[in-house]
Design a protein around this motif. Sequence first.
Motif, PDB file in Angstrom:
ATOM      1  N   ALA A  87      -4.526   5.431   5.452  1.00  0.00           N
ATOM      2  CA  ALA A  87      -3.902   4.033   6.317  1.00  0.00           C
ATOM      3  C   ALA A  87      -4.053   2.991   4.803  1.00  0.00           C
ATOM      4  O   ALA A  87      -4.848   3.247   3.938  1.00  0.00           O
ATOM      5  CB  ALA A  87      -4.781   3.591   7.102  1.00  0.00           C
ATOM      6  N   ALA A  88      -3.258   1.443   5.077  1.00  0.00           N
ATOM      7  CA  ALA A  88      -3.396   0.436   3.462  1.00  0.00           C
ATOM      8  C   ALA A  88      -3.925  -0.394   4.052  1.00  0.00           C
ATOM      9  O   ALA A  88      -3.071  -0.629   5.307  1.00  0.00           O
ATOM     10  CB  ALA A  88      -2.112   0.885   3.351  1.00  0.00           C
ATOM     11  N   VAL A  89      -3.903  -1.382   3.697  1.00  0.00           N
ATOM     12  CA  VAL A  89      -4.525  -2.758   4.279  1.00  0.00           C
ATOM     13  C   VAL A  89      -4.418  -3.800   3.154  1.00  0.00           C
ATOM     14  O   VAL A  89      -4.128  -3.422   1.525  1.00  0.00           O
ATOM     15  CB  VAL A  89      -5.550  -3.190   4.417  1.00  0.00           C
ATOM     16  CG1 VAL A  89      -6.364  -4.778   4.518  1.00  0.00           C
ATOM     17  CG2 VAL A  89      -6.394  -2.832   5.544  1.00  0.00           C
ATOM     18  N   LEU A  90      -2.565  -4.682   2.824  1.00  0.00           N
ATOM     19  CA  LEU A  90      -2.272  -5.468   1.731  1.00  0.00           C
ATOM     20  C   LEU A  90      -3.423  -7.104   2.662  1.00  0.00           C
ATOM     21  O   LEU A  90      -3.207  -7.448   3.483  1.00  0.00           O
ATOM     22  CB  LEU A  90      -0.838  -6.029   2.586  1.00  0.00           C
ATOM     23  CG  LEU A  90      -0.217  -6.552   1.364  1.00  0.00           C
ATOM     24  CD1 LEU A  90      -0.894  -6.128  -0.090  1.00  0.00           C
ATOM     25  CD2 LEU A  90       1.216  -6.985   1.516  1.00  0.00           C
ATOM     26  N   LEU A  91      -3.630  -6.912   0.785  1.00  0.00           N
ATOM     27  CA  LEU A  91      -4.727  -8.481   1.006  1.00  0.00           C
ATOM     28  C   LEU A  91      -3.731  -9.352   0.690  1.00  0.00           C
ATOM     29  O   LEU A  91      -4.206  -9.165  -1.145  1.00  0.00           O
ATOM     30  CB  LEU A  91      -6.428  -7.955   0.621  1.00  0.00           C
ATOM     31  CG  LEU A  91      -7.021  -6.503   1.819  1.00  0.00           C
ATOM     32  CD1 LEU A  91      -7.353  -6.078   0.688  1.00  0.00           C
ATOM     33  CD2 LEU A  91      -7.722  -7.462   2.319  1.00  0.00           C
TER      34      LEU A  91
END
Length: 463
Positions: free
Chosen positions: A145-149
């Motif tokens: 999973a990935a989270v763009l901040l």
Amino acid sequence: MHGILGFGAYVPYRRLDLSTVASVAGGGGGAGMRAVASYDEDATTMAVEAARLARRRTPDVALESIWLATVSPPYLDRTNATTVHAALRLSEECGAYDVVGSVRGALGALRAGATQSGPALAVASDVRTGLAGGPDESFFGDGAAAVLLGDERHGDVVAEVAAWVSLSDEFVDRWRIPGETRSRVWEERFGELRYNELGHEAMSRVLKAADLAPADVDHLIVTGTHGRACRTLLGRAGVAPERHVDGMGSSIGNTGAAHPFLLLSGVLERAEAGRIIVLVVLADGAEALVLRTTPALAATRPASATLDEQVAQGAAVPYGRYLAWRGILPVEPPRRPEPARTSSSAAGRSRPWKFGFEGSRGADGAAHLPPRHDEPERLPMADARGTVVTFTVDRLSYSPSPPTVFAVVDFDGGGRLPVELTDVDAKAVRVGDRVEMTFRRLSTADGIHNYFWKARPCRGGVD
């Protein structure tokens, strides 16, 4: 502190039915399923898939850095995140860093990304393995999973970070010695007691910092590799049970470092604006975050590839084949010459094609794959879909999971390429099938992984 601009979760296509384990291993297994990375997947390839999903929500954001967290890195001594960087076709100025070795590294990657001056991508990916018939084999699963901040300067923030509390402690609960594939666990009650003290304290502090009460929480996520401690903390958190987020243990298993981001992505895919999400991670201490969703969230939802859709689309893998893929069950290798070590210099020269799947377009408007050096217009083809115009089932070439299916694919918008198919049943492939591209590992020789792109069927009604 930055908020969340984009997110994405990737679950491998294959599933292991845990009820089939005991008849082979003599014990273990149980009810439910676990997600299984295919023979051509690893932490890096799954990280690419999750990052692609997160980037589709915000395709125009120029990243300052990318952080890859995993406890199962395909490489040591070299950076795995650079492969993800290349597959995403990011600029050279974008930093690429690994955070490897512990489940807590995912929150370290998130914190590192959240303190950057520009947008950052935190990716977590794990392939988890336990002894055949053991509890970890049933508890864990594979995924990414990935989270763009970023902040409002970089795009629409879909979830604001309202508060963050981090508590660290030194005690031995779960550990793994370098070189081993299985982890070990100390006496379970000890870990449960310590994690609940830390988790309860972290949650109390973070709610106080955000000026909230347990009754204000709309979605409570508690995760970690100590399943009993997570369940106990959920029970004493003071949040109504219907607001507890399912840990997906019976559908995909616990994906280790990836699990906090994966569960958070699932909540963001269905949450409404103005909702309070609390994420608590129990790993060598406790991390607790409060996030508040914004009206921009609805606009980021993709038309396909949601977490729930990926879970529903999975197909079974026999237990014996799973054991062979993991190297737990030695099987007779194909009686063919094994692949040679890929050339590092050749791979470097063709990086935009090999890792970024970049084609070219000529003056006549025709698309070419691979790209031609005399054609300056470059075509990003990784997200292009295509149609199978012919195929062959090859039972003679070397493959760790025969047979190999090769197809000639005509891509929408131009371009034709012979490409290997993956995540398919050889008997079900047909001319006219719609396919999309996925980043995979072709082979490994002399410790060097040969990464490239394969095609997989479009599923879930996606054309």
